[in-house]
Design an enzyme around this catalytic site. Structure first.
Site: not given
Ligand code: ZN
Ligand code: ZN
Length: 435
Positions: A88, A155-156
């Site tokens: 992402d 992930e963010e």
């Molecule tokens: Zn990041």
């Molecule tokens: Zn990262």
């Protein structure tokens, strides 16, 4: 792989395969960089990765935990090694000036139009994963076991790892013996940094609504002013780190958002806060969150708030604790691959990751024993820039360089891409070739 001769031939074999694949991986990287996508919207990215992994002979499943991709290569009896790359991007307007810079815009889950940029280098991580997939498929005569490649969404926002686990990652595919992952960092390109034990912080962002009773600014006695209550909350929260956390522990409590009111002569009805907590101990982390709730409830009572405050967890992740034996095994593999001088001790980071959910049974919700995991860092600053940067140690130099999430951050130089492929491939082989 204790025999030095076989280590040397394996290193040479990896080098040869990387030589054959890295230009194609650079092409893929530029494409992913040009078309970044927000968390859980990685449709084009995941489709591209899935088709590439399929062409390499992997057994590919799409749509795991939303946009996640799982690619399996079963190659006889042996350990199961999971390699994870995230996909992402971030709502940032790219300022790198690269000819393959992003001009993309997208709509957030709240319906807001934002620019999108790969400012954390997750395009690099997934490209390196594909590169390692090619290398390891070509070298399959040299290893035994199961390779499990995971392209992770979101992930963010600390959502993708749990989404994939909740979607049966370990029951539908395999339960790994070791989980490996990496992140780029502003360190010298071509080097690899390791941290045994506590490596990254637990993080929680808490949203809070404090209720008052609004009215005319000239008649405060007929109102309950949530601005005053919020001001006391912000000040009193500072006492948690100063007075409740043991001095040897590292905890950060930041009120990053404080909003109330529209103009000077109106006392508003409510105030909104967002509070970010970081720490390196999951139990202490929970204690700090409880202290925050206690102080806010008490300040609301002290300020005559007519209703209980409301709390929402906006995002959260746990501490990243690298398996010390796994780190030692990887350091040996990376030293053999890159040379001792290229492997450095990375300083602990206050940043956070959702990667540790893949190894932590209770938090990840997959039951049984925890699974050891190792997360390492690959240098992303080209040599010339690194030499020109003031400071002696990696930590000192890092203070002068752009960090991930900057609109100017660009980790995707050819040396770093190569290093990322080699680090994953040699890392996986440290388990897959073990006697
Ligand atoms: Zn990041
Ligand atoms: Zn990262």
């Amino acid at each position: 792989m204790s025999n030095p001769a076989s280590v040397a031939t394996l290193t040479a074999a990896i080098d040869e395969q990387v030589e054959r694949t890295h230009e194609r991986v650079q092409g893929l990287y530029r494409e992913l960089h040009r078309y970044p996508e927000l968390p859980f919207q990685e449709h084009k990215t995941s489709a591209r990765l899935a088709e590439t992994l399929e062409a390499l002979g992997y057994d590919v499943t799409r749509g795991v935990g939303g946009t996640g991709v799982v690619a399996m290569l079963r190659n006889g009896d042996g350990p199961t090694v999971m390699l994870r790359g995230d996909m992402d991007a971030l709502p940032i307007a790219e300022q790198t000036g690269l000819d393959f810079a992003s001009h993309e815009r997208a709509e957030t889950s709240e319906g807001k139009q934002v620019p999108v940029m790969h400012a954390c280098g997750h395009d690099l991580h997934s490209s390196c994963l594909v590169g390692a997939a090619a290398v390891l498929a070509e070298l399959r005569e040299r290893w035994r076991g199961t390779l499990m490649l995971v392209c992770q969404p979101a992930e963010e926002v600390f959502g993708g790892a749990r989404a994939m686990l909740d979607d049966g990652l370990y029951t539908r595919f395999a339960r790994p013996d070791i989980v490996l992952g990496q992140h780029n960092m502003p360190a010298l390109a071509g080097t690899v940094g390791h941290i045994p034990g506590q490596a990254m912080a637990a993080a929680t962002t808490l949203g809070v609504t404090v209720h008052g009773a609004g009215g005319h600014g000239s008649m405060p006695a007929q109102t309950v002013d949530p601005v005053v209550i919020a001001a006391h909350i912000v000040t009193r929260l500072q006492t948690i780190v100063a007075r409740e956390v043991p001095p040897e522990q590292t905890v950060v409590v930041t009120v990053g958002k404080l909003q109330a009111g529209t103009q000077g002569n109106i006392i508003p009805h409510s105030a909104e806060l967002e509070i970010n907590v970081r720490s390196f101990d999951d139990a202490l982390h929970q204690q700090v969150l409880e202290s925050i709730r206690r102080i806010i409830r008490a300040e609301c009572e002290a300020g005559r708030s007519p209703r209980e405050p409301e709390f929402r967890v906006l995002s959260e992740t746990i501490t990243l604790n690298n398996d010390p034996d796994g780190v030692a095994q990887l350091q040996r593999a990376h030293a053999a691959q890159f040379g001792e001088a290229q492997v450095f001790a990375m300083p602990r980071l206050n940043g956070s990751e959702d990667f540790p959910y893949f190894g932590t049974a209770a938090a990840g919700g997959f039951g049984g024993e925890d699974i050891p995991y190792v997360y390492w860092f690959i240098g992303a600053t080209p040599e010339e820039r690194w030499q020109a940067t003031p400071g002696q140690s990696v930590a000192e130099k890092m203070r002068h360089l752009e960090m991930p999430h900057s609109p100017y951050y660009f980790p995707g130089n050819p040396v770093t891409l190569r290093t990322g492929i080699e680090a994953l491939a040699s890392g996986a082989l440290a388990w897959l070739t073990a006697d």
